[in-house]
Motif scaffolding. Structure first.
Motif, PDB file in Angstrom:
ATOM      1  N   LEU A 110       6.230   3.705  -9.142  1.00 17.70           N
ATOM      2  CA  LEU A 110       6.557   2.808  -8.029  1.00 17.70           C
ATOM      3  C   LEU A 110       5.716   1.535  -8.093  1.00 17.70           C
ATOM      4  O   LEU A 110       6.223   0.437  -7.839  1.00 17.70           O
ATOM      5  N   ALA A 111       4.453   1.676  -8.429  1.00 17.14           N
ATOM      6  CA  ALA A 111       3.588   0.498  -8.548  1.00 17.14           C
ATOM      7  C   ALA A 111       4.103  -0.439  -9.639  1.00 17.14           C
ATOM      8  O   ALA A 111       4.120  -1.663  -9.460  1.00 17.14           O
ATOM      9  N   ARG A 112       4.558   0.116 -10.767  1.00 19.58           N
ATOM     10  CA  ARG A 112       5.117  -0.727 -11.834  1.00 19.58           C
ATOM     11  C   ARG A 112       6.362  -1.465 -11.348  1.00 19.58           C
ATOM     12  O   ARG A 112       6.581  -2.619 -11.708  1.00 19.58           O
ATOM     13  N   LEU A 113       7.176  -0.802 -10.539  1.00 20.25           N
ATOM     14  CA  LEU A 113       8.361  -1.468  -9.984  1.00 20.25           C
ATOM     15  C   LEU A 113       7.969  -2.676  -9.140  1.00 20.25           C
ATOM     16  O   LEU A 113       8.562  -3.745  -9.250  1.00 20.25           O
ATOM     17  N   VAL A 114       6.971  -2.490  -8.298  1.00 23.46           N
ATOM     18  CA  VAL A 114       6.511  -3.578  -7.426  1.00 23.46           C
ATOM     19  C   VAL A 114       5.974  -4.722  -8.274  1.00 23.46           C
ATOM     20  O   VAL A 114       6.321  -5.887  -8.057  1.00 23.46           O
ATOM     21  N   GLU A 115       5.146  -4.390  -9.252  1.00 23.30           N
ATOM     22  CA  GLU A 115       4.552  -5.423 -10.098  1.00 23.30           C
ATOM     23  C   GLU A 115       5.600  -6.132 -10.936  1.00 23.30           C
ATOM     24  O   GLU A 115       5.528  -7.346 -11.133  1.00 23.30           O
ATOM     25  N   VAL A 131       0.856  -1.178   0.000  1.00 23.86           N
ATOM     26  CA  VAL A 131       0.000   0.000   0.000  1.00 23.86           C
ATOM     27  C   VAL A 131       0.894   1.230   0.000  1.00 23.86           C
ATOM     28  O   VAL A 131       1.856   1.299   0.751  1.00 23.86           O
ATOM     29  N   PHE A 132       0.581   2.187  -0.886  1.00 27.56           N
ATOM     30  CA  PHE A 132       1.286   3.458  -0.940  1.00 27.56           C
ATOM     31  C   PHE A 132       0.376   4.547  -0.391  1.00 27.56           C
ATOM     32  O   PHE A 132      -0.791   4.629  -0.785  1.00 27.56           O
ATOM     33  N   VAL A 133       0.898   5.380   0.511  1.00 20.87           N
ATOM     34  CA  VAL A 133       0.149   6.526   1.023  1.00 20.87           C
ATOM     35  C   VAL A 133       1.053   7.745   1.031  1.00 20.87           C
ATOM     36  O   VAL A 133       2.276   7.630   1.127  1.00 20.87           O
ATOM     37  N   GLY A 134       0.466   8.905   0.912  1.00 23.53           N
ATOM     38  CA  GLY A 134       1.221  10.140   0.928  1.00 23.53           C
ATOM     39  C   GLY A 134       1.408  10.701  -0.466  1.00 23.53           C
ATOM     40  O   GLY A 134       0.801  10.242  -1.436  1.00 23.53           O
ATOM     41  N   TYR A 135       2.250  11.705  -0.550  1.00 26.43           N
ATOM     42  CA  TYR A 135       2.480  12.420  -1.807  1.00 26.43           C
ATOM     43  C   TYR A 135       3.825  12.002  -2.382  1.00 26.43           C
ATOM     44  O   TYR A 135       4.873  12.386  -1.880  1.00 26.43           O
ATOM     45  N   PHE A 136       3.796  11.212  -3.448  1.00 27.73           N
ATOM     46  CA  PHE A 136       4.998  10.650  -4.062  1.00 27.73           C
ATOM     47  C   PHE A 136       5.459  11.536  -5.213  1.00 27.73           C
ATOM     48  O   PHE A 136       4.999  11.385  -6.341  1.00 27.73           O
ATOM     49  N   ARG A 143       2.307  -6.988  -5.581  1.00 28.08           N
ATOM     50  CA  ARG A 143       0.988  -6.443  -5.909  1.00 28.08           C
ATOM     51  C   ARG A 143       0.748  -5.212  -5.041  1.00 28.08           C
ATOM     52  O   ARG A 143       1.020  -5.241  -3.844  1.00 28.08           O
ATOM     53  N   VAL A 144       0.238  -4.162  -5.625  1.00 26.00           N
ATOM     54  CA  VAL A 144      -0.086  -2.938  -4.900  1.00 26.00           C
ATOM     55  C   VAL A 144      -1.593  -2.903  -4.684  1.00 26.00           C
ATOM     56  O   VAL A 144      -2.361  -3.085  -5.628  1.00 26.00           O
ATOM     57  N   GLU A 145      -1.986  -2.703  -3.457  1.00 24.31           N
ATOM     58  CA  GLU A 145      -3.404  -2.661  -3.099  1.00 24.31           C
ATOM     59  C   GLU A 145      -3.761  -1.247  -2.647  1.00 24.31           C
ATOM     60  O   GLU A 145      -2.913  -0.506  -2.162  1.00 24.31           O
ATOM     61  N   PRO A 146      -5.030  -0.867  -2.762  1.00 23.25           N
ATOM     62  CA  PRO A 146      -5.443   0.478  -2.387  1.00 23.25           C
ATOM     63  C   PRO A 146      -5.599   0.711  -0.890  1.00 23.25           C
ATOM     64  O   PRO A 146      -5.601   1.849  -0.436  1.00 23.25           O
ATOM     65  N   SER A 147      -5.746  -0.366  -0.123  1.00 18.89           N
ATOM     66  CA  SER A 147      -5.936  -0.188   1.316  1.00 18.89           C
ATOM     67  C   SER A 147      -5.307  -1.331   2.102  1.00 18.89           C
ATOM     68  O   SER A 147      -5.031  -2.399   1.572  1.00 18.89           O
ATOM     69  N   VAL A 148      -5.106  -1.069   3.373  1.00 19.08           N
ATOM     70  CA  VAL A 148      -4.488  -2.025   4.289  1.00 19.08           C
ATOM     71  C   VAL A 148      -5.496  -3.099   4.679  1.00 19.08           C
ATOM     72  O   VAL A 148      -6.648  -2.800   4.994  1.00 19.08           O
ATOM     73  N   THR A 149      -5.039  -4.358   4.620  1.00 18.56           N
ATOM     74  CA  THR A 149      -5.830  -5.498   5.090  1.00 18.56           C
ATOM     75  C   THR A 149      -4.892  -6.378   5.908  1.00 18.56           C
ATOM     76  O   THR A 149      -3.676  -6.168   5.889  1.00 18.56           O
ATOM     77  N   LEU A 187       3.390  -4.568   3.592  1.00 20.97           N
ATOM     78  CA  LEU A 187       4.198  -3.359   3.715  1.00 20.97           C
ATOM     79  C   LEU A 187       3.367  -2.138   3.338  1.00 20.97           C
ATOM     80  O   LEU A 187       2.595  -2.184   2.372  1.00 20.97           O
ATOM     81  N   LEU A 188       3.535  -1.052   4.100  1.00 19.51           N
ATOM     82  CA  LEU A 188       2.937   0.225   3.753  1.00 19.51           C
ATOM     83  C   LEU A 188       4.074   1.216   3.544  1.00 19.51           C
ATOM     84  O   LEU A 188       4.952   1.331   4.399  1.00 19.51           O
ATOM     85  N   VAL A 189       4.076   1.893   2.397  1.00 17.88           N
ATOM     86  CA  VAL A 189       5.104   2.888   2.086  1.00 17.88           C
ATOM     87  C   VAL A 189       4.468   4.263   2.221  1.00 17.88           C
ATOM     88  O   VAL A 189       3.483   4.573   1.544  1.00 17.88           O
ATOM     89  N   ASP A 190       5.029   5.075   3.117  1.00 17.34           N
ATOM     90  CA  ASP A 190       4.494   6.405   3.403  1.00 17.34           C
ATOM     91  C   ASP A 190       5.434   7.484   2.871  1.00 17.34           C
ATOM     92  O   ASP A 190       6.569   7.594   3.312  1.00 17.34           O
ATOM     93  N   ALA A 191       4.930   8.265   1.922  1.00 20.13           N
ATOM     94  CA  ALA A 191       5.710   9.374   1.367  1.00 20.13           C
ATOM     95  C   ALA A 191       5.520  10.644   2.165  1.00 20.13           C
ATOM     96  O   ALA A 191       6.210  11.629   1.942  1.00 20.13           O
ATOM     97  N   GLY A 192       4.578  10.642   3.103  1.00 22.89           N
ATOM     98  CA  GLY A 192       4.299  11.841   3.876  1.00 22.89           C
ATOM     99  C   GLY A 192       3.442  12.812   3.085  1.00 22.89           C
ATOM    100  O   GLY A 192       3.175  12.623   1.902  1.00 22.89           O
TER     101      GLY A 192
END
Length: 115
Positions: A19-24, A1-6, A29-35, A40-45
């Motif tokens: 970044l999502a393409r890098l993960v894939e 999950v990615f959150v913040g301003y990248f 897999r990049v998901e829209p929310s935490v489950t 891993l959650l990546v926070d850009a702040g």
């Protein structure tokens, strides 16, 4: 999950799709929310405020989502990392985005970005 301003390069737009393409590309897999299945959650702040203005495209809802996802990740014991730590895990650094090429950290030769 990615959150913040990248915003990693200097084009003014967010770089979360890169970044999502890098993960894939690496089999993740990049998901829209935490489950509970999130690893891993990546926070850009939040974005930097310049001259009293936030960048276009960043809303209060984005800040609220970021706060909610971080809180949920911590509650579930999911690892939360910053952008630089994530890039290090991927073998990259921020300069890979400045040159519009995704280059492994410490590498002399550049590799073209996936599009």
């Amino acid at each position: 999950v990615f959150v913040g301003y990248f915003q990693l390069d200097r084009d003014g737009g967010q770089d979360v799709d890169d970044l999502a393409r890098l993960v894939e590309r690496g089999g993740g897999r990049v998901e829209p929310s935490v489950t509970p299945a999130t690893t891993l959650l990546v926070d850009a702040g939040p974005p930097r405020v310049v001259a009293g203005q936030r960048p276009a495209g960043w809303r209060q809802a984005d800040e609220t989502r970021r706060d909610r996802m971080i809180k949920e990740a911590r509650r579930l014991g999911i690892r939360v990392v910053g952008v630089d730590s994530f890039l290090d895990m991927m073998g990259l650094d921020r300069s890979s985005f400045d040159t519009n090429r995704l280059r492994p950290a410490g590498s002399v030769a550049a590799q073209p970005a996936a599009r």
